[in-house]
Design a protein around this motif. Structure first.
Motif, PDB file in Angstrom:
ATOM      1  N   TYR A  57       0.839  -1.193   0.000  1.00  0.00           N
ATOM      2  CA  TYR A  57       0.000   0.000   0.000  1.00  0.00           C
ATOM      3  C   TYR A  57       0.877   1.247   0.000  1.00  0.00           C
ATOM      4  O   TYR A  57       1.797   1.373   0.813  1.00  0.00           O
ATOM      5  N   LEU A  58       0.600   2.162  -0.932  1.00  0.00           N
ATOM      6  CA  LEU A  58       1.372   3.392  -1.084  1.00  0.00           C
ATOM      7  C   LEU A  58       0.799   4.519  -0.229  1.00  0.00           C
ATOM      8  O   LEU A  58      -0.413   4.765  -0.249  1.00  0.00           O
ATOM      9  N   VAL A  59       1.667   5.216   0.481  1.00  0.00           N
ATOM     10  CA  VAL A  59       1.298   6.459   1.148  1.00  0.00           C
ATOM     11  C   VAL A  59       2.180   7.554   0.555  1.00  0.00           C
ATOM     12  O   VAL A  59       3.404   7.533   0.728  1.00  0.00           O
ATOM     13  N   ASN A  60       1.568   8.483  -0.160  1.00  0.00           N
ATOM     14  CA  ASN A  60       2.307   9.567  -0.804  1.00  0.00           C
ATOM     15  C   ASN A  60       2.474  10.700   0.210  1.00  0.00           C
ATOM     16  O   ASN A  60       1.565  11.489   0.442  1.00  0.00           O
ATOM     17  N   LEU A  61       3.649  10.761   0.820  1.00  0.00           N
ATOM     18  CA  LEU A  61       3.896  11.705   1.907  1.00  0.00           C
ATOM     19  C   LEU A  61       4.002  13.143   1.430  1.00  0.00           C
ATOM     20  O   LEU A  61       3.694  14.080   2.171  1.00  0.00           O
ATOM     21  N   ALA A 106      -2.964  -5.132   3.327  1.00  0.00           N
ATOM     22  CA  ALA A 106      -1.555  -4.917   2.984  1.00  0.00           C
ATOM     23  C   ALA A 106      -0.654  -5.358   4.130  1.00  0.00           C
ATOM     24  O   ALA A 106      -0.995  -5.219   5.304  1.00  0.00           O
ATOM     25  N   SER A 107       0.506  -5.884   3.779  1.00  0.00           N
ATOM     26  CA  SER A 107       1.514  -6.224   4.789  1.00  0.00           C
ATOM     27  C   SER A 107       2.743  -5.331   4.670  1.00  0.00           C
ATOM     28  O   SER A 107       3.576  -5.320   5.564  1.00  0.00           O
ATOM     29  N   ARG A 108       2.850  -4.602   3.559  1.00  0.00           N
ATOM     30  CA  ARG A 108       3.951  -3.654   3.392  1.00  0.00           C
ATOM     31  C   ARG A 108       3.390  -2.284   3.070  1.00  0.00           C
ATOM     32  O   ARG A 108       2.525  -2.145   2.205  1.00  0.00           O
ATOM     33  N   ILE A 109       3.892  -1.275   3.788  1.00  0.00           N
ATOM     34  CA  ILE A 109       3.527   0.111   3.530  1.00  0.00           C
ATOM     35  C   ILE A 109       4.715   0.788   2.842  1.00  0.00           C
ATOM     36  O   ILE A 109       5.841   0.736   3.339  1.00  0.00           O
ATOM     37  N   CYS A 110       4.452   1.393   1.713  1.00  0.00           N
ATOM     38  CA  CYS A 110       5.484   2.091   0.949  1.00  0.00           C
ATOM     39  C   CYS A 110       5.310   3.591   1.173  1.00  0.00           C
ATOM     40  O   CYS A 110       4.310   4.174   0.744  1.00  0.00           O
ATOM     41  N   MET A 111       6.256   4.201   1.865  1.00  0.00           N
ATOM     42  CA  MET A 111       6.187   5.614   2.219  1.00  0.00           C
ATOM     43  C   MET A 111       7.041   6.395   1.231  1.00  0.00           C
ATOM     44  O   MET A 111       8.268   6.247   1.192  1.00  0.00           O
ATOM     45  N   VAL A 112       6.369   7.230   0.425  1.00  0.00           N
ATOM     46  CA  VAL A 112       6.993   7.833  -0.748  1.00  0.00           C
ATOM     47  C   VAL A 112       6.917   9.347  -0.661  1.00  0.00           C
ATOM     48  O   VAL A 112       5.916   9.896  -0.180  1.00  0.00           O
ATOM     49  N   SER A 113       7.951  10.015  -1.126  1.00  0.00           N
ATOM     50  CA  SER A 113       7.880  11.472  -1.257  1.00  0.00           C
ATOM     51  C   SER A 113       8.496  11.885  -2.580  1.00  0.00           C
ATOM     52  O   SER A 113       9.425  11.242  -3.082  1.00  0.00           O
ATOM     53  N   ASP A 139       4.274  -5.439  13.302  1.00  0.00           N
ATOM     54  CA  ASP A 139       4.611  -6.450  12.293  1.00  0.00           C
ATOM     55  C   ASP A 139       4.663  -5.897  10.870  1.00  0.00           C
ATOM     56  O   ASP A 139       5.007  -6.631   9.940  1.00  0.00           O
ATOM     57  N   VAL A 140       4.334  -4.635  10.687  1.00  0.00           N
ATOM     58  CA  VAL A 140       4.276  -4.090   9.340  1.00  0.00           C
ATOM     59  C   VAL A 140       5.673  -3.959   8.749  1.00  0.00           C
ATOM     60  O   VAL A 140       6.636  -3.643   9.437  1.00  0.00           O
ATOM     61  N   GLU A 141       5.786  -4.248   7.454  1.00  0.00           N
ATOM     62  CA  GLU A 141       7.012  -3.949   6.714  1.00  0.00           C
ATOM     63  C   GLU A 141       6.898  -2.526   6.186  1.00  0.00           C
ATOM     64  O   GLU A 141       5.829  -2.112   5.720  1.00  0.00           O
ATOM     65  N   VAL A 142       7.987  -1.801   6.236  1.00  0.00           N
ATOM     66  CA  VAL A 142       7.994  -0.436   5.707  1.00  0.00           C
ATOM     67  C   VAL A 142       9.067  -0.321   4.638  1.00  0.00           C
ATOM     68  O   VAL A 142      10.230  -0.685   4.865  1.00  0.00           O
ATOM     69  N   CYS A 143       8.654   0.186   3.490  1.00  0.00           N
ATOM     70  CA  CYS A 143       9.582   0.490   2.405  1.00  0.00           C
ATOM     71  C   CYS A 143       9.544   1.994   2.185  1.00  0.00           C
ATOM     72  O   CYS A 143       8.467   2.572   2.009  1.00  0.00           O
TER      73      CYS A 143
END
Length: 363
Positions: A57-61, A106-113, A139-143
């Motif tokens: 799951y993408l989070v557009n910071l 989602a098991s991975r959160i993708c933190m993007v800027s 337990d979340v994976e963060v990318c």
């Protein structure tokens, strides 16, 4: 029907890496051979990932306002694309968005800027967000995906709890300068290397449909293999109006499927993610693509909307797969009563056009 793709899968399963000629053969398979290509790639996918699909799951910071000139990007310098533009989300806003993705499976959160690369202050800001997120969801994976990294920044992110770092090569070195001039191909390789050396899982992929030829697609993929990318997002160009590549439509669903199959055969044990543009370009072949790839993004992307999140989960279930790490409720087959959205999706839509009406037919 030729067995050469089955033979190729046999060789890869036996430990013989695919060659560049093999990859070109997959890319140039005829329509008649397409299912044979998918079947061969699916054998490798099942061997290494079983029936699971990893959901990201993408989070557009921070959106837009980027000083770089990447021709494919809606956030680039001078872009006239009609997108959301905002500066950094606050920590609680970022956590709220991430939590929505986690609830969706989602098991991975993708933190993007957006931007060329983070300042040290930006890295500290993201480190704080990651710490807060992991406190609530250990337990979340963060990318993280923040652009070009400077010395020491990857180590700081790792110490903060970041698990992976995304920085796509995007295209072949021989094609790079045709699509961006504000940084070099070597800059991108350097950032992936920094992340890997700091103990972050390297996530690096490509964008297909940038005007590259077959040989350049193969070149890009073998560069990713040589770089040791653990996760390979395969994006398909979304030609936003207001960018230099607007109106570029070089891809077909079959072409996209061949590209994914090539990625699986060249990198059989790596996470192959169907990323941006899948709905637009794979269209009705999205389900078939899951038999090759083992990872998708849930819901929306950075500046464009994806299909409904429930439709993504339904796509996974309908094709006989389960969401990696999800509970039984997420993976259960759902009837039309499951959610309001599902009712809208599954109930027959009554015809109110065409014969017997004054409205045009649906044809």
């Amino acid at each position: 029907m030729t067995r050469r793709f089955d033979d190729l899968a046999d060789a890869v399963l036996a430990g013989t890496p695919a060659t560049q000629d093999d990859a070109l053969d997959v890319l140039r398979a005829t329509d008649e051979e397409l299912l044979a290509v998918v079947t061969a790639a699916a054998r490798l996918r099942r061997k290494h990932f079983g029936n699971t699909v990893k959901v990201n799951y993408l989070v557009n910071l921070k959106s837009g306002l980027c000083p770089e000139d990447c021709h494919y990007c809606s956030q680039r310098l001078g872009s006239q694309a009609d997108i959301l533009k905002y500066t950094w989300l606050k920590t609680d806003e970022a956590i709220e968005q991430a939590a929505a993705g986690l609830r969706g499976g989602a098991s991975r959160i993708c933190m993007v800027s957006s931007g060329r690369g983070p300042t040290d202050r930006d890295v500290e800001r993201v480190a704080g967000m990651v710490g807060a997120l992991k406190q609530e969801h250990p337990d979340v994976e963060v990318c993280a995906c923040l652009g070009l990294l400077k010395d020491g920044q990857a180590e700081r992110l790792r110490a903060a709890g970041v698990d992976a770092y995304n920085h796509n090569l995007n295209t072949a070195e021989s094609h790079h300068d045709d699509i961006v001039t504000s940084h070099t191909y070597a800059d991108r390789v350097d950032t992936v290397t920094k992340a890997k050396e700091a103990g972050l899982s390297p996530c690096s992929g490509l964008i297909a449909g940038l005007g590259e030829n077959d040989e350049q697609l193969v070149e890009a993929l073998f560069a990713l293999r040589d770089l040791g990318s653990d996760s390979i997002p395969v994006n398909f160009l979304m030609p936003f109006d207001g960018t230099p590549l607007e109106g570029t439509w070089d891809l077909t669903p079959g072409r996209c499927l061949r590209i994914l199959a090539m990625a699986r055969i060249v990198c059989p044990d790596k996470e192959i993610r169907i990323a941006g543009g899948r709905e637009m370009h794979l269209r009705s072949l999205q389900g078939l693509a899951l038999h090759v790839a083992n990872s998708i993004f849930l819901g929306d992307y950075l500046t464009s909307e994806g299909q409904a999140a429930e439709a993504d989960l339904e796509l996974i279930r309908d094709n006989g797969f389960v969401v990696l790490g999800a509970d039984e409720a997420t993976n259960a087959t759902r009837g039309p009563e499951a959610t309001g959205a599902a009712v809208t999706t599954h109930d027959p839509v009554k015809r109110r056009r065409g014969a017997g009406t004054e409205l045009p037919a649906n044809a």
